[in-house]
Design a protein around this motif. Structure first.
Motif, short mmCIF file in Angstrom:
data_model
loop_
_atom_site.label_atom_id
_atom_site.label_comp_id
_atom_site.label_asym_id
_atom_site.label_seq_id
_atom_site.Cartn_x
_atom_site.Cartn_y
_atom_site.Cartn_z
N ASN A 110 -5.23 -11.58 32.92
CA ASN A 110 -4.19 -12.61 32.99
C ASN A 110 -4.09 -13.21 34.39
O ASN A 110 -3.01 -13.45 34.91
N CYS A 125 4.26 -11.52 23.89
CA CYS A 125 3.03 -11.49 24.68
C CYS A 125 2.66 -12.90 25.13
O CYS A 125 2.95 -13.88 24.44
N VAL A 137 -1.22 -10.35 26.21
CA VAL A 137 -0.78 -9.38 27.22
C VAL A 137 0.74 -9.25 27.23
O VAL A 137 1.45 -10.26 27.29
N GLN A 139 4.11 -7.36 29.12
CA GLN A 139 4.58 -6.69 30.32
C GLN A 139 5.88 -5.96 29.99
O GLN A 139 6.83 -6.57 29.50
N LYS A 141 9.09 -3.92 31.21
CA LYS A 141 9.93 -3.85 32.39
C LYS A 141 9.90 -2.45 33.00
O LYS A 141 10.17 -1.46 32.33
N ARG A 145 1.74 -0.08 37.51
CA ARG A 145 0.33 -0.41 37.36
C ARG A 145 -0.55 0.77 36.95
O ARG A 145 -1.49 0.58 36.18
N TRP A 148 -0.93 0.75 33.26
CA TRP A 148 -1.79 -0.33 32.78
C TRP A 148 -3.26 0.01 33.00
O TRP A 148 -4.09 -0.13 32.10
N GLU A 161 -2.85 -7.03 34.15
CA GLU A 161 -1.53 -6.74 34.70
C GLU A 161 -0.52 -6.73 33.56
O GLU A 161 0.15 -7.72 33.28
N GLY A 162 -0.42 -5.60 32.93
CA GLY A 162 0.39 -5.42 31.73
C GLY A 162 -0.43 -4.59 30.75
O GLY A 162 -1.34 -3.86 31.15
#
Length: 253
Positions: A110, A125, A137, A139, A141, A145, A148, A161-162
């Motif tokens: 992403n 997503c 993707v 994410q 809260k 990382r 992931w 990233e997610g």
């Protein structure tokens, strides 16, 4: 008389205050209670996988291969183990990434602009388009990382990233490419990764427990296939005439 009324009022207020504190202590607030996510997915190469994760821990269950991975903050050491053979292997994340040929410093999926959004189960997503496939993707809260990256490394996929909840191959990207029978599912459906279940549940410390008393092994490949599976594979090789016994008989004839 006034004094009695005053005492009664004080007692009533005190009782009410105690009851309020008791309710707060024992019932708890849903917003403050720790929770974990349970994610069940099917990947076109690694099969069925279940992930349990919080902001400070993750467990991977590779159902098709029968092994587990648990990693926790603060060091995020990777602990891979089998319950059937009772063996375990522990290593730093960097060593595990190297074994999986995963490079977290590369650009994530992403990295560009999303082309749209879609809800997968209860999570919204962002959809990203790549050269060979599109990815959805999510994410979560507060999720860090290392969670992931450990999921991406398990799939031997590009960093994101997610968490990737859906991936669909773009058939037009390589229309002339011929794949083996093992890739039929990807060719027919185009689905590389799909989410079968996603839910948030109350935190259970037992979901992230690392077994004790297991035999320590250095080679992670021992963890990924059971002793029984290796025995069956050796038996098949022998039956094909490639083993010592059958091979010997074949040479005598």
């Amino acid at each position: 008389m006034k004094e009695k009324k005053l005492k009664f009022s004080l007692v009533r207020v005190s009782a009410f205050a105690f009851a309020s504190v008791a309710v707060a202590l024992f019932s708890g607030s849903p917003a403050s209670a720790k929770s974990e996510w349970v994610l069940e997915q099917h990947h076109h190469q690694s099969g069925y996988n279940t992930f349990y994760f919080t902001d400070d821990a993750i467990k991977v269950y590779a159902k098709n291969f029968g092994f587990y991975i648990v990693s926790k903050a603060p060091d995020w050491k990777v602990n891979a183990f089998r319950l059937d053979d009772k063996i375990i292997s522990s290593m730093p994340r960097a060593k595990y990434y190297a074994f999986q040929h995963f490079y977290p410093e590369k650009n994530p999926i992403n990295d560009g602009k999303p082309i749209g959004t879609e809800t997968v189960w209860s999570v919204v997503c962002k959809q990203y388009t790549g050269v060979y496939h599109d990815d959805w993707v999510a994410q979560f809260k507060g999720i860090t990382r290392p969670v992931w990256d450990l999921i991406s490394a398990h799939y031997k996929a590009q960093r994101v990233e997610g968490i990737n909840l859906k991936s669909v191959k773009k058939a037009k990207a390589e229309p002339k490419r011929k794949l083996s029978q093992l890739w039929d599912e990807e060719v027919d459906s185009g689905v590389r990764l799909q989410t079968l279940k996603l839910k948030e549940i109350p935190y259970r410390a037992s979901d992230f427990a690392i077994p004790t008393g297991f035999r320590v092994v250095k080679d992670l490949r021992q963890i990924m296939t059971s002793k029984e599976s290796r025995r069956e594979a050796e038996s098949i090789i022998e039956q094909m005439g490639l083993g010592e016994a059958l091979g010997g008989d074949a040479k005598k004839k």
